[in-house]
Structure formats: C-alpha cells, structure tokens
Design a protein around this motif. Structure first.
Motif, PDB file in Angstrom:
ATOM      1  N   ALA A  67       0.839  -1.203   0.000  1.00 32.76           N
ATOM      2  CA  ALA A  67       0.000   0.000   0.000  1.00 32.76           C
ATOM      3  C   ALA A  67       0.865   1.240   0.000  1.00 32.76           C
ATOM      4  CB  ALA A  67      -0.910   0.005   1.224  1.00 32.76           C
ATOM      5  N   GLN A  68       0.266   2.346  -0.437  1.00 33.80           N
ATOM      6  CA  GLN A  68       0.913   3.653  -0.371  1.00 33.80           C
ATOM      7  C   GLN A  68      -0.127   4.656   0.114  1.00 33.80           C
ATOM      8  OE1 GLN A  68       3.237   4.849  -3.737  1.00 33.80           O
ATOM      9  NE2 GLN A  68       3.429   6.940  -3.027  1.00 33.80           N
ATOM     10  N   ARG A  69       0.290   5.519   1.023  1.00 38.50           N
ATOM     11  CA  ARG A  69      -0.591   6.543   1.579  1.00 38.50           C
ATOM     12  C   ARG A  69       0.195   7.844   1.706  1.00 38.50           C
ATOM     13  NH1 ARG A  69      -3.321   2.641   0.974  1.00 38.50           N
ATOM     14  NH2 ARG A  69      -4.681   1.546   2.435  1.00 38.50           N
ATOM     15  N   TRP A  70      -0.535   8.935   1.963  1.00 39.30           N
ATOM     16  CA  TRP A  70       0.060  10.231   2.254  1.00 39.30           C
ATOM     17  C   TRP A  70      -0.547  10.742   3.545  1.00 39.30           C
ATOM     18  CZ3 TRP A  70      -0.676   8.317  -2.498  1.00 39.30           C
ATOM     19  CH2 TRP A  70       0.370   8.401  -3.385  1.00 39.30           C
ATOM     20  N   THR A  71       0.275  11.387   4.353  1.00 42.76           N
ATOM     21  CA  THR A  71      -0.236  11.915   5.611  1.00 42.76           C
ATOM     22  C   THR A  71      -1.135  13.121   5.355  1.00 42.76           C
ATOM     23  OG1 THR A  71       1.762  13.253   5.938  1.00 42.76           O
ATOM     24  CG2 THR A  71       1.692  11.085   7.002  1.00 42.76           C
ATOM     25  N   ASP A  72      -2.164  13.252   6.185  1.00 42.54           N
ATOM     26  CA  ASP A  72      -3.098  14.366   6.080  1.00 42.54           C
ATOM     27  C   ASP A  72      -2.626  15.523   6.970  1.00 42.54           C
ATOM     28  OD1 ASP A  72      -3.770  13.678   8.719  1.00 42.54           O
ATOM     29  OD2 ASP A  72      -5.666  12.750   8.155  1.00 42.54           O
ATOM     30  N   GLU A  73      -3.477  16.525   7.165  1.00 43.93           N
ATOM     31  CA  GLU A  73      -3.112  17.707   7.952  1.00 43.93           C
ATOM     32  C   GLU A  73      -2.869  17.390   9.424  1.00 43.93           C
ATOM     33  OE1 GLU A  73      -7.408  17.048   7.910  1.00 43.93           O
ATOM     34  OE2 GLU A  73      -6.042  17.384   6.261  1.00 43.93           O
ATOM     35  N   ASP A  74      -3.263  16.205   9.860  1.00 44.25           N
ATOM     36  CA  ASP A  74      -3.013  15.773  11.232  1.00 44.25           C
ATOM     37  C   ASP A  74      -1.805  14.834  11.319  1.00 44.25           C
ATOM     38  OD1 ASP A  74      -3.676  15.825  13.980  1.00 44.25           O
ATOM     39  OD2 ASP A  74      -4.780  13.935  13.805  1.00 44.25           O
ATOM     40  N   GLY A  75      -1.096  14.652  10.193  1.00 45.08           N
ATOM     41  CA  GLY A  75       0.059  13.764  10.169  1.00 45.08           C
ATOM     42  C   GLY A  75      -0.308  12.292  10.129  1.00 45.08           C
ATOM     43  N   ARG A  76      -1.590  12.012   9.887  1.00 44.07           N
ATOM     44  CA  ARG A  76      -2.090  10.632   9.870  1.00 44.07           C
ATOM     45  C   ARG A  76      -2.564  10.275   8.470  1.00 44.07           C
ATOM     46  NH1 ARG A  76      -2.889   8.936  15.176  1.00 44.07           N
ATOM     47  NH2 ARG A  76      -2.735  10.619  16.680  1.00 44.07           N
ATOM     48  N   CYS A  77      -2.832   9.002   8.275  1.00 42.17           N
ATOM     49  CA  CYS A  77      -3.397   8.538   7.016  1.00 42.17           C
ATOM     50  C   CYS A  77      -4.358   7.393   7.335  1.00 42.17           C
ATOM     51  CB  CYS A  77      -2.307   8.084   6.044  1.00 42.17           C
ATOM     52  SG  CYS A  77      -1.235   6.780   6.667  1.00 42.17           S
ATOM     53  N   SER A  78      -5.121   7.011   6.337  1.00 42.74           N
ATOM     54  CA  SER A  78      -6.003   5.866   6.542  1.00 42.74           C
ATOM     55  C   SER A  78      -5.142   4.648   6.863  1.00 42.74           C
ATOM     56  CB  SER A  78      -6.872   5.629   5.312  1.00 42.74           C
ATOM     57  OG  SER A  78      -6.062   5.383   4.183  1.00 42.74           O
ATOM     58  N   PRO A  79      -5.716   3.612   7.476  1.00 41.96           N
ATOM     59  CA  PRO A  79      -4.893   2.454   7.845  1.00 41.96           C
ATOM     60  C   PRO A  79      -4.061   1.934   6.668  1.00 41.96           C
ATOM     61  CG  PRO A  79      -7.049   2.245   8.821  1.00 41.96           C
ATOM     62  CD  PRO A  79      -7.103   3.443   7.906  1.00 41.96           C
ATOM     63  N   LEU A  80      -2.808   1.641   6.957  1.00 38.03           N
ATOM     64  CA  LEU A  80      -1.914   1.090   5.934  1.00 38.03           C
ATOM     65  C   LEU A  80      -2.341  -0.309   5.545  1.00 38.03           C
ATOM     66  CD1 LEU A  80       1.328   2.427   7.557  1.00 38.03           C
ATOM     67  CD2 LEU A  80       0.358   3.218   5.393  1.00 38.03           C
ATOM     68  N   LEU A  81      -2.800  -1.062   6.523  1.00 36.59           N
ATOM     69  CA  LEU A  81      -3.340  -2.397   6.279  1.00 36.59           C
ATOM     70  C   LEU A  81      -4.617  -2.557   7.090  1.00 36.59           C
ATOM     71  CD1 LEU A  81      -0.159  -4.680   6.482  1.00 36.59           C
ATOM     72  CD2 LEU A  81      -1.282  -3.808   4.429  1.00 36.59           C
ATOM     73  N   ALA A  82      -5.646  -3.041   6.444  1.00 39.44           N
ATOM     74  CA  ALA A  82      -6.903  -3.339   7.121  1.00 39.44           C
ATOM     75  C   ALA A  82      -6.735  -4.649   7.891  1.00 39.44           C
ATOM     76  CB  ALA A  82      -8.022  -3.465   6.091  1.00 39.44           C
ATOM     77  N   PRO A  83      -7.621  -4.914   8.848  1.00 39.68           N
ATOM     78  CA  PRO A  83      -7.481  -6.126   9.662  1.00 39.68           C
ATOM     79  C   PRO A  83      -7.318  -7.406   8.845  1.00 39.68           C
ATOM     80  CG  PRO A  83      -9.144  -4.713  10.608  1.00 39.68           C
ATOM     81  CD  PRO A  83      -8.737  -4.082   9.302  1.00 39.68           C
TER      82      PRO A  83
END
Length: 143
Positions: A67-83
């Motif tokens: 997976a690839q994600r980008w951090t949002d304005e809170d420095g977080r992103c959606s889960p990198l891996l789902a359960p």
C-alpha cells in the motif's frame, strides 16, 4: 491510548476508559497497521509525507509493496493495512522525508526513513509513529 476529557456534570477529568465503560467490548480484536508522523522541530503534524508499506517475501530478500498513503493535515493517514490484510511476517514502512523537508525550505540529513518490524500476532493492532526533525528521527510501537 487513554484520552482525557472534562465531565461537565462532575467537573473532573475522565479517562476515555471511564467514558466507554458502558460500550460493548465483546467484539473480537481485529488487527490493523497505522502510523502518524510528527515534525518535532516545529511541534506540528507532518503533512503530505508519502508512506509505502511492504512485506518481506520469505524466504528471501524481496519486498512486496502492499500500500501507499500520504499523511493528512493531522500527520495521519487511513490504515496502511486493514485487519484482513495483516498477516504474520516482516514489514517495512518507507517514509519519504526529503521532499517534506524541501517543501518547508529545509535540507534533511535523511532522504527517507525505513522502519522494519515483525508482526507475530496479526490479531493485534499495530501503530508505528514516526517523529522527525531534519537531523534525527525516532519511532516506537504505539497503541
């Protein structure tokens, strides 16, 4: 992680645990992999950092990007891996820090940061924060 709030009625601090005592906790534990990035030089969340998660293909030395994600304005992103995606194995989080620092007008000693860790119990939740400055970084297993 315990968060605290003020109880308007009682005028005292309540932990999130106290607030949620009436909630249904009978659901089975599901694992997931999350992160967040904090800029410790400025005391702010790090926005817009590209993050890739990869799993080591064992036996061997090849990494498979998951997976690839980008951090949002809170420095977080959606889960990198789902359960349902979390499996036992060795994982790597790759954070593109050079572009972030360049965007702020700084140079960085570290062009990227890679955090490698092992998951043995996929039912657990895994939170791997990254704290960065232009000349240092630290990470830990969060909750």
């Amino acid at each position: 992680m315990a968060f605290c709030t003020v109880s308007p009625a009682a005028g005292r601090w309540l932990s999130r645990m106290e607030e949620s005592q009436g909630e249904d906790t009978s659901k089975p534990a599901n694992g997931s992999l999350t992160t967040h990035v904090l800029n410790t030089a400025m005391g702010l969340p790090a926005t817009g950092i590209a993050i890739q998660v990869a799993q080591l293909q064992e036996p061997g030395t090849q990494w498979m990007e998951l997976a690839q994600r980008w951090t949002d304005e809170d420095g977080r992103c959606s889960p990198l891996l789902a359960p349902e995606q979390v499996k036992a194995g060795t994982y790597k989080l790759h954070f593109e820090t050079a572009a972030y620092w360049q965007g702020l007008g700084h140079t960085s000693f570290y062009p990227f940061v890679e955090v490698v860790f092992t998951i043995t119990d996929p039912a657990q939740k895994f939170h791997v924060p990254l704290l960065i400055s232009p000349f240092s970084y630290t990470t830990y297993r969060g909750s």
